[in-house]
Design an enzyme around this catalytic site. Structure first.
Site, PDB file in Angstrom:
ATOM      1  N   CYS A  15      16.983  10.316  51.352  1.00  0.00           N
ATOM      2  CA  CYS A  15      16.859   9.017  51.809  1.00  0.00           C
ATOM      3  C   CYS A  15      17.159   7.901  51.057  1.00  0.00           C
ATOM      4  O   CYS A  15      17.727   6.896  51.573  1.00  0.00           O
ATOM      5  CB  CYS A  15      15.400   8.666  52.678  1.00  0.00           C
ATOM      6  N   GLU A  31       7.606   5.933  56.140  1.00  0.00           N
ATOM      7  CA  GLU A  31       8.846   5.947  55.214  1.00  0.00           C
ATOM      8  C   GLU A  31       9.905   6.539  55.926  1.00  0.00           C
ATOM      9  O   GLU A  31      10.109   7.777  56.224  1.00  0.00           O
ATOM     10  CB  GLU A  31       8.484   7.023  53.950  1.00  0.00           C
ATOM     11  N   LYS A  87       1.625  18.330  60.122  1.00  0.00           N
ATOM     12  CA  LYS A  87       2.602  18.940  61.039  1.00  0.00           C
ATOM     13  C   LYS A  87       3.688  19.039  60.155  1.00  0.00           C
ATOM     14  O   LYS A  87       4.560  17.667  60.122  1.00  0.00           O
ATOM     15  CB  LYS A  87       2.791  17.830  62.160  1.00  0.00           C
ATOM     16  N   GLU A 122      22.844   6.268  59.207  1.00  0.00           N
ATOM     17  CA  GLU A 122      22.559   6.969  58.222  1.00  0.00           C
ATOM     18  C   GLU A 122      23.068   8.352  58.491  1.00  0.00           C
ATOM     19  O   GLU A 122      22.585   8.878  59.480  1.00  0.00           O
ATOM     20  CB  GLU A 122      20.761   7.101  58.187  1.00  0.00           C
TER      21      GLU A 122
END
Length: 478
Positions: A283, A249, A173, A382
């Site tokens: 990230c 992750e 996906k 973040e």
């Protein structure tokens, strides 16, 4: 790709209800095509195909699987220009970055795991005079692979390659914002001779859509997600009812710790990269920069100077260093973080606005903010954009405490010429990946993953196979 379709059981297909959503080029804001919008119907079909294919793919030898994975790598390299253009068109990143990093690394991911699987071994334990125990490694089944939009093909192949190498089948996906290279990968896999049903791609959205249907599906054995922490929590909850294996992750708020005895030029050059490469949409970017006070003023001045020299512009222009963010909505989110930081007392030294020379597209200037502390939102959440904060520190103990004062624990970078300090600080930082005097330097055999809310599990080398395969012990009485 004016029309992006699903790939199920070896064939490209529309959604059952022919529903689609628009695909937008973030650098221009223009519609470039439509994408088939999958639902539970398409997920059910894809999972059933993967389950059928597993009966044979799971029994092929590691050598046979390795040959096909190498063919896939060959075809990725042969299609580098097309794949790079698709990636840049979807994401807004500079074409030079897609060509030099995203696509070559995608091919290498397949080569690495194609070779690694042939050398895999397991354990044997002798109970002297009584029994012999040995472990057999076997594929698990059907894996649901959910990939992010920042490095779409790069991070998708980081999952697909070990999955296929281990003998599992998969339903992918992709992120709805970046569907094109996953679709091209499906075409490449078929061309390479991968049997029908082994790899399937269903496009669509997450909650109450294709994503949740995949994570909740009773015939999916594993879920591997790279994405936002809030998404990871939702996936973990959805997968709990069927006790699926999970590899997550997730996000990061990574410290970049710069001691006064560092190699200044090296630290500056690398910090520019770790701050703003891929528009800061990585990230592992070092978004919290801590500089030892004797070096602070010099470092800040030099970093601002280098940041101002970065070229923000057309991703197709080879002179461009910083392209567009992935979507207008995401650019607005990043902009909101900066505005709130200013309201909390932060001071913008450069950037902090949309480029005046670009009238359209989701562009945002590389931004440096100072005069913030660890309580500010900008240092805790973040941002996932071209925005960094810089703070001074006086002692090793102080910076370790500041670096660890976060709910995240993905990566960290330490700059020092003191070998003892490097080992000491690296041992104290709460993060899964620590770089000393470098950044983003990866040996694919090493464990990759985060602590705290940055994820669950490790990927890379044997660690990937520990997720995508199962061990069973056989005990033989002598």
């Amino acid at each position: 790709m004016e029309r992006v379709l699903h790939f199920i059981d070896g064939e490209f297909c529309e959604s059952a209800d022919y529903r689609t959503f628009d695909n937008i080029n973030p650098a221009t804001g223009e519609k470039i095509g439509v994408v088939a919008e999958g639902t539970k119907v398409e997920i059910d079909r894809a999972v059933a195909a993967a389950r059928r294919a597993f009966k044979t793919w799971g029994k092929t030898s590691a050598a046979e699987r390795s040959v096909i994975l190498h063919r896939i790598a060959d075809l990725i390299e042969q299609n580098l220009d097309e794949l790079a253009l698709l990636e840049t068109t979807d994401t807004g990143k500079p074409l030079s970055l897609s060509k030099s990093l995203d696509i070559p690394r995608s091919a290498y991911n397949f080569r690495f795991f194609a070779d690694f699987v042939k050398g895999m071994s397991t354990e044997a334990f002798e109970m002297e005079g009584v029994a012999l125990n040995y472990a057999l490694r076997r594929p698990v089944g059907v894996a649901g692979l959910i990939s992010p939009w920042n490095l779409p093909l790069f991070l998708l192949t980081w999952k697909v390659a070990p999955c296929l190498a281990a003998g599992d089948t998969c339903v992918i996906k992709p992120a709805e914002l970046t569907p094109m290279t996953a679709t091209k990968l499906a075409e490449i896999c078929k061309q390479a001779g991968l049997p029908d049903g082994v790899l399937n791609v269903v496009h669509g959205f997450g909650p109450d859509a294709a994503g949740s249907a995949l994570t909740e599906h009773p015939d999916v054995d594993l879920i591997s997600l790279t994405g936002e922490t809030t998404t990871g929590k939702a996936v973990m909850k959805a997968a709990s009812s069927t006790l699926k294996g999970l590899s997550l992750e997730l996000g990061g708020k990574n410290p970049n710790i710069i001691f006064a005895d560092c190699d200044l030029e090296d630290a500056l050059e690398t910090t520019i990269r770790s701050s703003f490469v891929n528009q800061g949409e990585v990230c592992l970017c070092g978004s919290r920069i801590y500089v030892e006070r004797p070096l602070y003023d010099t470092f800040v001045e030099r970093l601002v100077e280098k940041t101002k020299a970065l070229v923000v512009g057309d991703p197709l222009d080879p002179k461009t260093n910083v392209g567009a963010l992935v979507a207008e909505e995401h650019r607005n989110r990043v902009e909101g973080f900066v505005q709130r930081a200013i309201q909390e007392g932060g001071r913008v030294l450069t950037g902090g606005k949309r480029p005046e020379h670009l009238s359209k597209g989701a562009f945002y200037e590389p931004t440096i903010i100072v005069d913030v502390d660890s309580s500010c939102e900008i240092t805790r959440q973040e941002v996932f954009g071209p925005v960094v904060t810089i703070q001074p520190f006086d002692t090793e103990e102080e910076v370790i405490e500041a670096a660890n004062d976060t709910s995240y624990g993905l990566g960290a970078t330490i700059w020092t010429s003191n070998l003892k300090r490097a080992h000491r600080v690296a041992g104290e930082i709460e993060a899964g990946i620590i770089w000393v005097n470098t950044w983003f330097l990866r040996d694919l055999r090493t464990p990759f993953g985060g602590m705290k809310q940055s994820g669950i599990g490790r990927e890379g080398g044997v660690h990937s196979f520990e997720f995508f395969s199962e061990l069973k012990n056989v005990c033989i009485k002598l």
